[in-house]
Scaffold this motif. Structure first.
Motif, PDB file in Angstrom:
ATOM      1  N   TRP A 165     -21.159 -26.149  78.459  1.00  0.00           N
ATOM      2  CA  TRP A 165     -19.688 -26.213  78.454  1.00  0.00           C
ATOM      3  C   TRP A 165     -19.177 -24.866  77.971  1.00  0.00           C
ATOM      4  CZ3 TRP A 165     -17.347 -31.574  77.264  1.00  0.00           C
ATOM      5  CH2 TRP A 165     -15.963 -31.558  77.408  1.00  0.00           C
ATOM      6  N   HIS A 166     -18.284 -24.249  78.738  1.00  0.00           N
ATOM      7  CA  HIS A 166     -17.736 -22.947  78.358  1.00  0.00           C
ATOM      8  C   HIS A 166     -17.100 -23.029  76.971  1.00  0.00           C
ATOM      9  CE1 HIS A 166     -15.288 -19.272  78.436  1.00  0.00           C
ATOM     10  NE2 HIS A 166     -16.050 -18.859  79.434  1.00  0.00           N
ATOM     11  N   PRO A 167     -17.327 -22.034  76.108  1.00  0.00           N
ATOM     12  CA  PRO A 167     -16.819 -22.134  74.720  1.00  0.00           C
ATOM     13  C   PRO A 167     -15.304 -22.144  74.596  1.00  0.00           C
ATOM     14  CG  PRO A 167     -17.764 -19.955  75.145  1.00  0.00           C
ATOM     15  CD  PRO A 167     -18.132 -20.820  76.311  1.00  0.00           C
ATOM     16  N   TYR A 168     -14.582 -21.682  75.627  1.00  0.00           N
ATOM     17  CA  TYR A 168     -13.120 -21.602  75.516  1.00  0.00           C
ATOM     18  C   TYR A 168     -12.364 -22.290  76.641  1.00  0.00           C
ATOM     19  CZ  TYR A 168     -14.440 -18.090  72.099  1.00  0.00           C
ATOM     20  OH  TYR A 168     -15.014 -17.453  71.036  1.00  0.00           O
ATOM     21  N   TYR A 169     -12.918 -22.328  77.836  1.00  0.00           N
ATOM     22  CA  TYR A 169     -12.213 -22.871  78.989  1.00  0.00           C
ATOM     23  C   TYR A 169     -12.803 -24.210  79.422  1.00  0.00           C
ATOM     24  CZ  TYR A 169     -10.471 -18.090  79.236  1.00  0.00           C
ATOM     25  OH  TYR A 169      -9.894 -16.889  78.925  1.00  0.00           O
TER      26      TYR A 169
ATOM     27  N   SER B 147      -7.042 -28.354  70.004  1.00  0.00           N
ATOM     28  CA  SER B 147      -8.188 -29.133  70.461  1.00  0.00           C
ATOM     29  C   SER B 147      -7.757 -30.441  71.090  1.00  0.00           C
ATOM     30  CB  SER B 147      -9.132 -29.409  69.289  1.00  0.00           C
ATOM     31  OG  SER B 147      -9.693 -28.211  68.799  1.00  0.00           O
ATOM     32  N   CYS B 148      -6.680 -31.028  70.581  1.00  0.00           N
ATOM     33  CA  CYS B 148      -6.177 -32.274  71.140  1.00  0.00           C
ATOM     34  C   CYS B 148      -5.706 -32.074  72.570  1.00  0.00           C
ATOM     35  CB  CYS B 148      -5.041 -32.816  70.280  1.00  0.00           C
ATOM     36  SG  CYS B 148      -4.324 -34.357  70.901  1.00  0.00           S
ATOM     37  N   VAL B 149      -4.968 -30.978  72.802  1.00  0.00           N
ATOM     38  CA  VAL B 149      -4.456 -30.700  74.146  1.00  0.00           C
ATOM     39  C   VAL B 149      -5.590 -30.336  75.096  1.00  0.00           C
ATOM     40  CG1 VAL B 149      -3.009 -29.162  75.521  1.00  0.00           C
ATOM     41  CG2 VAL B 149      -2.179 -30.015  73.327  1.00  0.00           C
ATOM     42  N   LEU B 150      -6.423 -29.369  74.688  1.00  0.00           N
ATOM     43  CA  LEU B 150      -7.494 -28.912  75.567  1.00  0.00           C
ATOM     44  C   LEU B 150      -8.589 -29.954  75.722  1.00  0.00           C
ATOM     45  CD1 LEU B 150      -7.860 -25.181  74.431  1.00  0.00           C
ATOM     46  CD2 LEU B 150      -6.684 -26.072  76.449  1.00  0.00           C
ATOM     47  N   GLY B 151      -8.781 -30.781  74.691  1.00  0.00           N
ATOM     48  CA  GLY B 151      -9.823 -31.797  74.756  1.00  0.00           C
ATOM     49  C   GLY B 151      -9.570 -32.846  75.811  1.00  0.00           C
ATOM     50  N   GLY B 152      -8.330 -32.963  76.250  1.00  0.00           N
ATOM     51  CA  GLY B 152      -8.022 -33.884  77.331  1.00  0.00           C
ATOM     52  C   GLY B 152      -8.239 -33.291  78.702  1.00  0.00           C
ATOM     53  N   CYS B 153      -8.525 -31.990  78.736  1.00  0.00           N
ATOM     54  CA  CYS B 153      -8.737 -31.297  80.016  1.00  0.00           C
ATOM     55  C   CYS B 153     -10.237 -31.251  80.317  1.00  0.00           C
ATOM     56  CB  CYS B 153      -8.162 -29.878  79.952  1.00  0.00           C
ATOM     57  SG  CYS B 153      -6.400 -29.805  79.560  1.00  0.00           S
TER      58      CYS B 153
ATOM     59  N   LYS C 140     -10.128 -32.940  63.448  1.00  0.00           N
ATOM     60  CA  LYS C 140     -10.187 -31.671  64.165  1.00  0.00           C
ATOM     61  C   LYS C 140      -9.811 -31.786  65.641  1.00  0.00           C
ATOM     62  CE  LYS C 140     -13.528 -29.197  61.312  1.00  0.00           C
ATOM     63  NZ  LYS C 140     -14.780 -28.410  61.310  1.00  0.00           N
ATOM     64  N   SER C 141      -9.607 -33.009  66.119  1.00  0.00           N
ATOM     65  CA  SER C 141      -9.381 -33.162  67.553  1.00  0.00           C
ATOM     66  C   SER C 141      -8.157 -34.017  67.890  1.00  0.00           C
ATOM     67  CB  SER C 141     -10.624 -33.784  68.209  1.00  0.00           C
ATOM     68  OG  SER C 141     -10.901 -35.059  67.659  1.00  0.00           O
ATOM     69  N   ARG C 142      -7.335 -34.338  66.902  1.00  0.00           N
ATOM     70  CA  ARG C 142      -6.100 -35.065  67.174  1.00  0.00           C
ATOM     71  C   ARG C 142      -4.936 -34.269  66.603  1.00  0.00           C
ATOM     72  NH1 ARG C 142      -6.292 -40.271  63.042  1.00  0.00           N
ATOM     73  NH2 ARG C 142      -6.200 -39.099  61.077  1.00  0.00           N
TER      74      ARG C 142
ATOM     75  N   SER D  88     -12.112 -25.725  71.971  1.00  0.00           N
ATOM     76  CA  SER D  88     -11.288 -26.484  72.905  1.00  0.00           C
ATOM     77  C   SER D  88     -11.343 -27.992  72.708  1.00  0.00           C
ATOM     78  CB  SER D  88     -11.701 -26.163  74.348  1.00  0.00           C
ATOM     79  OG  SER D  88     -13.077 -26.447  74.558  1.00  0.00           O
ATOM     80  N   THR D  89     -12.320 -28.501  71.972  1.00  0.00           N
ATOM     81  CA  THR D  89     -12.424 -29.957  71.825  1.00  0.00           C
ATOM     82  C   THR D  89     -12.607 -30.418  70.390  1.00  0.00           C
ATOM     83  OG1 THR D  89     -14.840 -30.090  72.030  1.00  0.00           O
ATOM     84  CG2 THR D  89     -13.564 -30.026  74.085  1.00  0.00           C
ATOM     85  N   GLY D  90     -12.777 -29.482  69.443  1.00  0.00           N
ATOM     86  CA  GLY D  90     -13.071 -29.890  68.078  1.00  0.00           C
ATOM     87  C   GLY D  90     -14.395 -30.614  67.963  1.00  0.00           C
ATOM     88  N   LYS D  91     -15.286 -30.375  68.943  1.00  0.00           N
ATOM     89  CA  LYS D  91     -16.598 -31.035  69.022  1.00  0.00           C
ATOM     90  C   LYS D  91     -16.442 -32.552  69.087  1.00  0.00           C
ATOM     91  CE  LYS D  91     -19.185 -27.190  67.119  1.00  0.00           C
ATOM     92  NZ  LYS D  91     -20.286 -26.725  66.273  1.00  0.00           N
TER      93      LYS D  91
END
Length: 468
Positions: free
Chosen positions: A435-439, A93-99, A50-52, A393-396
């Protein structure tokens, strides 16, 4: 990104009512390495999926690595290499999870008393904070953090211990060291909400006793997903369910042998309930088959009291913070009914006043049923909270927690690595964080009354999120 582990060297302080400088290691200890090798479990494979990057996009961009660059992923999306019309949830999630929200702290507000609660609403539009002095402030996140509601609490003892928003975000419940939980309509016109003056604060009596002398405090409250019930954990060793339509307690379970510090619904059905206590146990309760209050299962592993539980929302996995200075991940399929060998704690130690004994830092329960253990943060003085990072945003992929050393710690769920440490540069505890649910924005509150936020540098949303 620091991949080492921090071992806390704690300082002495005090805590809530009685009824109830860190050297960095470049390499994990052999004990930690053993724990990392134990992470080959279903949840870790689910989390990675879910996160890659999705398989289609990785094949299309000729990258079979899980850490495919954002540039390559965006390039593939623009030419529709994945043949799916855009990013999948995993790609996103992969892209946002790095932010990671590591830039800060940026001040939102400061109260005159200790801050105990800071939680985003489910849609991220509101931020709820609560202070020991009896104030609850709700901020409009999308309106420059303007105060949407300033509530002066009713029937409060010691401090506001917890709050919960209803699913429709119309009502808020708040608890204190009292058997009365109050319900207030936050959609009313008045910005300032004074109990039963400008707004009605309806008292929900959890005591179930006519004798008003009988009193206890409530540490944790949660709305059910349908908004019909309120779940609570108290220092009379019990958990309660309050039926809002019937206006009465519908269930009381003598759940533990010490304070019930934390409760949570396992998923949206509200059938399963998780509870954690100062007896060091995590328990699972199935409301569909309660037989004289019989527990569905027990999960052992903490050596000291449990301060917080957060469900992954799938009815299977949850995390917990413990006064043994560990955060643990659990799978309820590993629970047992045997409690005879479950409790091992160092009874002479009190987390309110002294550091955790150094000789016990890496002790492990001989019957530990947890899937993984995460270390580095400090759980002292107060019921430090922990959470899964957002699904969107992170796939948990991450878990995060406050800490007594004025920091927020973010751990990688899969590797166990500490990926970020947000230092508030103060000398008081961070009890709660959200942690904000989207940003890529995270907010935490501290015991010096501050409410601060952290953001990802360079995101397009940050200009809207600036505090005037």
């Amino acid at each position: 990104m620091q991949m080492g582990y921090n071992i806390s060297r704690l300082t002495m302080d005090d805590d809530e009512p009685s009824n109830h400088a860190q050297p960095s290691l470049n390499q994990p200890s052999s004990y930690m390495v053993r724990e990392m090798f134990e992470l080959d479990n279903e949840i870790f494979h689910i989390t990675m999926l879910k996160s890659r990057p999705s398989e289609g996009l990785r094949q299309a961009t000729r990258s079979m690595e899980s850490n495919t660059s954002t540039f390559r992923m965006l390039s593939g999306r623009e030419i529709n290499s994945g043949k799916n019309g855009g990013f999948s949830k995993a790609d996103r999630s992969c892209v946002l999870g790095g932010c990671l929200p590591v830039n800060g702290p940026h001040k939102i507000d400061k109260g005159s008393t200790r801050a105990y609660v800071s939680r985003f609403s489910d849609d991220g539009s509101l931020l709820v904070t609560a202070f020991q002095g009896g104030h609850i402030r709700i901020y409009d996140v999308e309106q420059d953090w303007k105060v949407h509601k300033d509530i002066l609490a009713r029937s409060m003892r010691w401090t506001i211990t917890d709050t919960s928003l209803s699913p429709d975000q119309q009502y808020l419940v708040y608890s204190s060291m009292s058997p009365i939980v109050n319900l207030v309509n936050i959609d009313s016109a008045a910005t300032e909400s004074h109990a039963n003056i400008t707004d009605i604060h309806e008292g929900l009596d959890f005591s179930m006793h006519e004798d008003v002398i009988y009193a206890f405090g409530i540490f944790s409250v949660k709305f059910s997903s349908d908004g019909r019930e309120v779940l609570a954990g108290s220092n009379d060793d019990s958990l309660y369910v309050y039926d809002l339509h019937a206006n009465k307690v519908s269930l009381r379970l003598e759940a533990h042998t010490a304070d019930v510090n934390t409760v949570a619904f396992a998923d949206e059905t509200s059938h399963l309930i998780f509870s954690g206590s100062d007896d060091s146990l995590c328990k699972v309760w199935d409301r569909r088959c309660l037989n004289q209050g019989q527990v569905a299962g027990v999960l052992t592993g903490h050596l000291e009291g449990v301060t917080c539980i957060d469900s992954r929302g799938d009815g299977r996995y949850f995390i917990s913070n413990g006064k043994d200075q560990t955060l643990k991940l659990w799978d309820i399929r590993k629970m047992s009914s045997n409690m005879d060998r479950s409790r091992i704690r160092y009874s002479k130690w009190d987390y309110r006043y002294t550091p955790y004994p150094q000789q016990y830092e890496f002790h492990r329960h001989p019957y530990d049923q947890s899937l993984a253990t995460y270390r580095g943060h400090a759980v002292l003085r107060t019921l430090i909270r922990c959470y899964f990072s957002p699904e969107y945003s992170t796939g948990k992929r991450y878990i995060y927690t406050g800490s007594h050393d004025s920091c927020v710690y973010i751990y990688d769920l899969v590797t166990g690595a500490e990926v970020a440490k947000l230092d508030c540069e103060i000398s008081t505890a961070v009890r709660d964080c959200s942690w904000h649910p989207y940003y890529p924005t995270l907010v935490n509150c501290t015991w010096d009354g501050q409410v601060v936020r952290w953001k990802y540098v360079g995101n397009s949303y940050e200009d809207k999120m600036e505090v005037n």
